[in-house]
Design an enzyme around this catalytic site. Structure first.
Site, mmCIF file in Angstrom:
data_model
loop_
_atom_site.group_PDB
_atom_site.id
_atom_site.type_symbol
_atom_site.label_atom_id
_atom_site.label_comp_id
_atom_site.label_asym_id
_atom_site.label_seq_id
_atom_site.Cartn_x
_atom_site.Cartn_y
_atom_site.Cartn_z
ATOM 1 N N ASN A 166 24.830 86.063 46.458
ATOM 2 C CA ASN A 166 25.614 87.138 47.089
ATOM 3 C C ASN A 166 24.892 88.480 47.179
ATOM 4 O OD1 ASN A 166 25.929 87.384 44.277
ATOM 5 N ND2 ASN A 166 27.842 88.497 44.523
ATOM 6 N N GLU A 208 25.837 87.356 33.735
ATOM 7 C CA GLU A 208 26.816 88.095 34.544
ATOM 8 C C GLU A 208 27.534 87.066 35.387
ATOM 9 O OE1 GLU A 208 27.712 91.029 34.209
ATOM 10 O OE2 GLU A 208 26.035 91.860 33.067
ATOM 11 N N CYS A 210 31.181 90.105 42.725
ATOM 12 C CA CYS A 210 31.882 89.827 41.472
ATOM 13 C C CYS A 210 32.733 91.017 41.056
ATOM 14 C CB CYS A 210 30.907 89.421 40.374
ATOM 15 S SG CYS A 210 29.471 90.458 40.307
#
Ligand code: ADP
Length: 477
Positions: A149, A247, A281
């Site tokens: 992403n 993460e 996110c």
């Protein structure tokens, strides 16, 4: 058409390239093919990094500055071209792609400066005449596993601090976005780094990822991706007593209270929920709204959302690009269906056709939800946000914290008292007041609490915690 080759020990390695890099805005546009590397190639890359590690660990701050500054300058000079490549392979709009490329350049510039500013502590001992030095040393070989992403910013925010603090690197980028990683490493290959300090291996995460994670020569793993993969990596690193930093997901709340500036709240939620096609996110996926402003907020956000122009990422004026691939699109649509079945009221959330064949969908807002519904528990990772109506701020805060995740949390309010209370009590690594939950600076720490993150923070000076190990030396002169 490009063949994205592996870069091992300072050489571009010929490997049969068969993994297509497809433009999600136009599936007839294939940018190139990436190598599907074997475990042996990954081993070779690890060996190269292992051999090069002592030389780079002994490099001077000036050498590190020069490398990082060179890379940062070149990325910034080429940000339009790199942004276009990024938008073509990942699908965020061109302005978003250029913005991300610029950010990658700025990250290298930041760590160029940090290379010159590394310091330790000198303390007096409790024992007479003894001196104490506390210094930081490189960790050694660091393995990096990155998602699709943010195809250039995330590799940048791992590689730049790794090099700044004297480590060597093996990168395993996401299968869907080989182009940005390849370009970044091509720039690194001309930066003056000794051979083997940076290595790049393309391939299936499930096949070559574990080789990187399990190797005794790799001293630390920095991972960004999904929760299940992250958990597996942490468990494997635990067995090996290896440093690990994860993460992962988010289910980020944005609280809008009665006293909020309505226009500001709508803008922040529109941006946080739908920009970058919701594939962040830090995206705002739970909009928690108090009774007095709820209906006005939903009406305004619905109008703003319907006005968003969805289309080919490279087309001028497009505000939301496609979803990254068919699998992710189906996941988004199935969550919209689940939300409707659970009595949510769905606005938007349909597959769209455009001139080119791609993975387009309209943004979705699901109203009349409660926090126990699946749409509010699980990360969708698409342009899908839900609205939860609450009585007051206290209930909003409780709902906001009632989640397995803790990456980013936002509030829109004009009350200093509520803003301060939220900053102190939101269970999240990042808190935003009157700002979208997504969109962070590059020079300060990034990361979350609870199920969102594990290990020490990324970015800013706090990155030193992960990329160095501390040594305490005692001397009696
Ligand atoms: P995403 O939903 O972002 O694709 P993943 O966790 O599946 O999330 O992927 C993130 C990165 O982890 C990718 O580079 C992928 O190739 C890699 N990966 C996937 N499975 C594994 C694994 N078992 N071990 C190590 N890396 C993996």
């Amino acid at each position: 058409m490009m063949d994205y080759k592996n870069y091992i020990g300072g050489t571009w390695v010929e490997t049969p390239a068969s993994q297509p890099n497809v433009n999600p805005s136009d599936v007839s546009d294939v940018l190139g093919h990436a190598a599907k590397s074997s475990a042996e190639l990954m081993e070779q890359a690890i060996d190269a990094a292992h051999q090069a590690a002592p030389q780079w660990a002994a490099s001077t701050p000036q050498q590190r500055f020069d490398v990082l500054d060179f890379v940062g300058s070149e990325i910034l000079a080429r940000k339009e071209e790199l942004g276009r490549l990024l938008s073509r392979e990942e699908g965020k709009t061109l302005p978003e792609g250029i913005g991300e490329a610029a950010r990658a350049g700025q990250i290298f510039k930041f760590f160029a400066g940090e290379a010159l500013r590394q310091a330790g502590d000198r303390l007096a001992s409790v024992r007479p005449g003894v001196e104490i030095d506390v210094t930081r040393s490189p960790v050694g070989v660091v393995g990096m596993i990155t998602p699709w992403n943010f195809p250039i910013a995330i590799p940048a925010w791992k590689v730049a601090p790794a090099l700044c603090y004297g480590n060597s690197v093996v990168m395993k980028p996401a299968e869907l976005v080989p182009g940005c990683a390849h370009t970044l490493v091509e720039i690194l290959s001309r930066s003056g780094l000794p051979d083997g300090v940076v290595n790049l291996v393309f391939g299936r995460g499930s096949e070559i990822g574990p080789v990187l994670v399990e190797s005794d020569k790799v001293k630390a793993i920095s991972f960004t991706g999904s929760v299940p993969t992250g958990r597996g990596i942490a468990a494997a690193c635990g067995q090996k007593l290896k440093k690990v930093q994860l993460e992962m997901g988010g289910k980020n709340p944005m609280v809008v209270v009665d006293d909020a500036d309505l226009n500001l709240a709508v803008d922040a939620c529109l941006n946080g929920a739908f920009f970058s096609t919701g594939q962040r996110c830090t995206a705002s996926s739970r909009l928690i709204v108090t009774e007095g402003i709820h209906d006005r907020f939903v009406n305004e956000l619905t109008d703003a959302m319907k006005a968003l122009k969805v289309g080919h990422a490279l087309e001028t004026g497009v505000q939301m690009g496609p979803v990254v691939d068919e699998r992710q699109l189906q996941q988004n649509l199935s969550y919209v269906e689940v939300a409707a079945k659970e009595s949510g009221r769905v606005i938007g959330g349909e597959r769209l056709n455009r001139e080119t064949e791609g993975f387009f969908m309209s943004p979705a807002l699901v109203t009349d939800t409660d926090n126990a519904m699946r749409i509010n528990r699980e990360e969708v990772f698409g342009p899908v946000a839900s609205v939860i109506r609450v009585k007051d701020y206290d209930e909003a805060l409780a709902v906001s914290n009632d989640t397995a995740f803790g990456l980013s949390a936002g509030i829109c309010t004009t009350s200093l008292k509520l803003a301060s209370h939220f900053k102190a009590n939101a269970e999240a690594g990042m808190v935003m007041v009157n700002l979208p939950t997504a969109g962070v600076d590059y020079h300060v720490p990034f990361g979350g609490t609870k199920g969102s993150s594990f290990g020490s923070r990324e970015q800013g000076r706090y990155a030193a915690e992960f990329y160095t190990t501390v040594k305490t030396a005692y001397t009696l002169p």
